[in-house]
Design a protein around this motif. Structure first.
Motif, PDB file in Angstrom:
ATOM      1  N   THR A   1       7.582  -8.673 -10.661  1.00  0.00           N
ATOM      2  CA  THR A   1       6.139  -8.985 -10.712  1.00  0.00           C
ATOM      3  C   THR A   1       5.291  -7.739 -10.892  1.00  0.00           C
ATOM      4  O   THR A   1       4.166  -7.827 -11.380  1.00  0.00           O
TER       5      THR A   1
ATOM      6  N   ASP B   1       2.364  -6.609  -2.523  1.00  0.00           N
ATOM      7  CA  ASP B   1       0.991  -6.829  -3.001  1.00  0.00           C
ATOM      8  C   ASP B   1       0.140  -7.522  -1.939  1.00  0.00           C
ATOM      9  O   ASP B   1      -1.086  -7.380  -1.923  1.00  0.00           O
TER      10      ASP B   1
ATOM     11  N   GLU C   1      -4.766  -0.323  -2.773  1.00  0.00           N
ATOM     12  CA  GLU C   1      -3.432   0.105  -3.227  1.00  0.00           C
ATOM     13  C   GLU C   1      -3.318   1.629  -3.111  1.00  0.00           C
ATOM     14  O   GLU C   1      -2.286   2.155  -2.690  1.00  0.00           O
TER      15      GLU C   1
ATOM     16  N   GLU D   1       1.408   5.478   3.425  1.00  0.00           N
ATOM     17  CA  GLU D   1       2.803   5.025   3.490  1.00  0.00           C
ATOM     18  C   GLU D   1       3.309   4.859   4.924  1.00  0.00           C
ATOM     19  O   GLU D   1       4.373   5.342   5.281  1.00  0.00           O
TER      20      GLU D   1
HETATM   21  N1  LIG Z   1       4.219   4.682  -2.702  1.00  0.00           N
HETATM   22  C1  LIG Z   1       4.148   3.396  -2.342  1.00  0.00           C
HETATM   23  N2  LIG Z   1       3.766   3.066  -1.080  1.00  0.00           N
HETATM   24  C2  LIG Z   1       3.676   1.772  -0.699  1.00  0.00           C
HETATM   25  N3  LIG Z   1       3.935   0.722  -1.511  1.00  0.00           N
HETATM   26  C3  LIG Z   1       4.323   0.992  -2.774  1.00  0.00           C
HETATM   27  C4  LIG Z   1       4.432   2.335  -3.272  1.00  0.00           C
HETATM   28  N4  LIG Z   1       4.843   2.283  -4.564  1.00  0.00           N
HETATM   29  C5  LIG Z   1       4.949   0.963  -4.891  1.00  0.00           C
HETATM   30  N5  LIG Z   1       4.637   0.192  -3.830  1.00  0.00           N
HETATM   31  C6  LIG Z   1       4.578  -1.273  -3.773  1.00  0.00           C
HETATM   32  O1  LIG Z   1       5.776  -1.804  -4.229  1.00  0.00           O
HETATM   33  C7  LIG Z   1       5.560  -3.125  -4.728  1.00  0.00           C
HETATM   34  C8  LIG Z   1       6.363  -3.332  -5.999  1.00  0.00           C
HETATM   35  O2  LIG Z   1       7.704  -3.322  -5.665  1.00  0.00           O
HETATM   36  P1  LIG Z   1       8.869  -3.486  -6.780  1.00  0.00           P
HETATM   37  O3  LIG Z   1       8.654  -2.504  -7.863  1.00  0.00           O
HETATM   38  O4  LIG Z   1      10.159  -3.494  -6.045  1.00  0.00           O
HETATM   39  O5  LIG Z   1       8.482  -4.954  -7.282  1.00  0.00           O
HETATM   40  P2  LIG Z   1       9.009  -5.804  -8.507  1.00  0.00           P
HETATM   41  O6  LIG Z   1      10.490  -5.738  -8.522  1.00  0.00           O
HETATM   42  O7  LIG Z   1       8.295  -5.446  -9.755  1.00  0.00           O
HETATM   43  O8  LIG Z   1       8.491  -7.232  -8.089  1.00  0.00           O
HETATM   44  P3  LIG Z   1       9.247  -8.522  -7.521  1.00  0.00           P
HETATM   45  O9  LIG Z   1      10.593  -8.093  -7.051  1.00  0.00           O
HETATM   46  O10 LIG Z   1       8.315  -8.998  -6.436  1.00  0.00           O
HETATM   47  O11 LIG Z   1       9.268  -9.486  -8.651  1.00  0.00           O
HETATM   48  C9  LIG Z   1       4.050  -3.261  -4.948  1.00  0.00           C
HETATM   49  O12 LIG Z   1       3.502  -4.129  -3.986  1.00  0.00           O
HETATM   50  C10 LIG Z   1       3.541  -1.828  -4.737  1.00  0.00           C
HETATM   51  O13 LIG Z   1       2.255  -1.821  -4.150  1.00  0.00           O
END
Ligand SMILES: Nc1ncnc2c1ncn2[C@@H]1O[C@H](COP(=O)(O)OP(=O)(O)OP(=O)(O)O)[C@@H](O)[C@H]1O
Ligand SMILES: [Mg+2]
Length: 410
Positions: free
Chosen positions: A12, A232, A250, A257
């Motif tokens: 997502t 999210d 965000e 963190e």
């Molecule tokens: N440095 C950070 N600190 C906190 N949260 C983070 C950071 N970097 C990314 N995120 C969070 O990580 C999430 C995205 O995670 P990920 O890339 O694993 O998801 P995805 O695999 O694309 O989505 P899904 O698995 O839900 O379909 C987002 O909510 C984003 O805000």
């Protein structure tokens, strides 16, 4: 050196593409990578095929550029909410003969001939072990002799609409599908130890808008589902709680963190823009972290409740392993998960996996390992020679043999 495998993780938040292989030392060798934000999914479901296809295309092009290769086909992931994994066994009488490839195809066809609900389709059949005259854990039975030939397999079925939307998005991005991989198998392959999978482990993959929950026990996936909540939602809570934009929320989340107020060393005030009053105001870092703590605790509680409802019992000596960018960057998540599950907790460390620098790539890297170790598959990727004047292409790997039932779905 193993064949090249291309993996695409449609999430997502991002689409991640990796081109790589498992080398002779069983290490991951990543030769190309691409990551592109994705807006085509809502709660883990593809709602906009064109936009998803554009993100897939872009991440492939980035990976092609870093690898100096052209990608023809790839493996793609599917989330827990769209799939069912059913364990089934089947047997064949081989009358003391040598087991042939044809016998193996027959027994796999037989084991996958289960009743499938109308809204589902077969995605894959994964033989876990063959048994010949009672001798179990046989991985390659071809050429062996026996009387009773059995297979123990995982049958993967998926919701037709979800599977077709994945296929259409990939086709529109101009890439053929080598296979669809249940994400838990991929993250489980790369993120869990054999002991964890044997004793009992809850694997939590906290992504952008969903969290995949899987449980492995006795080396098998015994539970797999998804809750529609992820990182999210943390951002959203910060935005609502502080009355600021999602973009600013965000940014603050990524700046601190932290998910535990008790880990704050010195609380300070930060300046944010109130969207209702359109003016700056000061809020304490502890206010932000309190919001994160409540949401992370809730995510874990929802996962635990889902397991309790399904009657899944993790042994006392089991554990919890977490992955996904939604929690991997955030300190204090381990303590919160430990509080909820009352089990030891650890996080999959991207830096400790060869060729994987960020948590975002773990699922795609896991797919390469899984396809290489379990599926023995490969993708179609061609090296681009940049010798002028003509661009010459050399085939470096080719694998097109898909099990017949997978072909049937196109
Ligand atoms: N440095 C950070 N600190 C906190 N949260 C983070 C950071 N970097 C990314 N995120 C969070 O990580 C999430 C995205 O995670 P990920 O890339 O694993 O998801 P995805 O695999 O694309 O989505 P899904 O698995 O839900 O379909 C987002 O909510 C984003 O805000
Ligand atoms: Mg993900």
């Amino acid at each position: 050196m193993g064949d090249l495998i291309v993996s695409i993780d449609i999430g997502t938040s991002n689409v991640c593409t990796l081109i790589g292989r498992v080398n002779n030392y069983t290490q991951l060798d990543i030769v190309g990578r691409g990551i592109t934000p994705c807006n085509g999914l809502k709660k883990g479901v593809i709602v906009d095929i064109d936009s998803t296809a554009a993100s897939i295309r872009d991440s492939i092009e980035k990976a092609e550029l870093t690898a100096n290769m052209r990608v023809g086909s790839a493996y793609v992931n599917i989330h827990g909410m769209h799939v069912n994994v059913i364990n089934n066994t089947s047997q064949l009488n081989i009358d003391g003969n040598e087991i042939t490839r044809h016998d193996i195809e027959n027994i796999l066809h037989e084991v996958s001939s289960i009743e499938i609900p109308e809204d589902r389709q077969l995605i894959d059949v994964i033989p876990r072990q063959y048994i010949i005259d009672g001798y179990d854990e046989i991985i390659e039975p071809a050429g062996m002799v026996g009387t009773k030939f059995e297979v123990d397999a995982d049958i993967l079925t998926g919701k037709i609409t979800s599977v077709q939307n994945i296929i259409k998005s990939m086709e529109r991005a101009g890439v053929q599908i080598d296979g669809i991989v249940a994400e838990a198998f991929a993250t489980g392959e790369i993120g869990l130890t054999q002991d964890e999978r044997d004793i009992g482990v809850v694997l939590l993959d906290v992504g952008g808008s969903v969290t995949d929950v899987s449980v492995f026990h006795a080396k098998r996936l015994v539970f797999y589902d998804t809750i529609p909540v992820g990182g999210d939602h943390i951002t959203n809570d910060i935005a609502i709680g502080l009355r600021i934009t999602n973009v600013e929320a965000e940014k603050i989340k990524r700046q601190f963190e932290l998910a535990l107020t008790s880990l704050i060393k010195n609380d300070q005030e930060i300046s944010v823009m109130d969207i209702n009053e359109n003016k700056k105001k000061d809020v304490k870092v502890s206010e932000v972290v309190e919001i994160i703590e409540a949401r992370v605790y809730e995510i874990f509680s929802l996962c635990k409740n889902m397991l309790d409802k399904a009657g899944v019992v993790v042994p006392d000596n089991g554990s919890v392993v977490m992955t996904g960018a939604g929690i991997s960057y955030v300190d204090g998540c381990k303590q919160l998960a430990n509080e909820v599950f009352e089990l030891p907790v650890r996080t999959v460390q991207a830096g400790q996996i060869q060729g994987v620098s960020k948590p975002e790539y773990i699922a795609a890297a896991g797919m390469i390992k899984y396809v290489s170790n379990v599926k023995k598959g490969a993708s179609h990727a061609t090296e681009i020679k940049l010798k002028k004047p003509a661009t010459k292409k050399k085939e470096v790997a080719f694998f097109s043999k898909l099990v017949q039932f997978f072909k049937d779905i196109f």
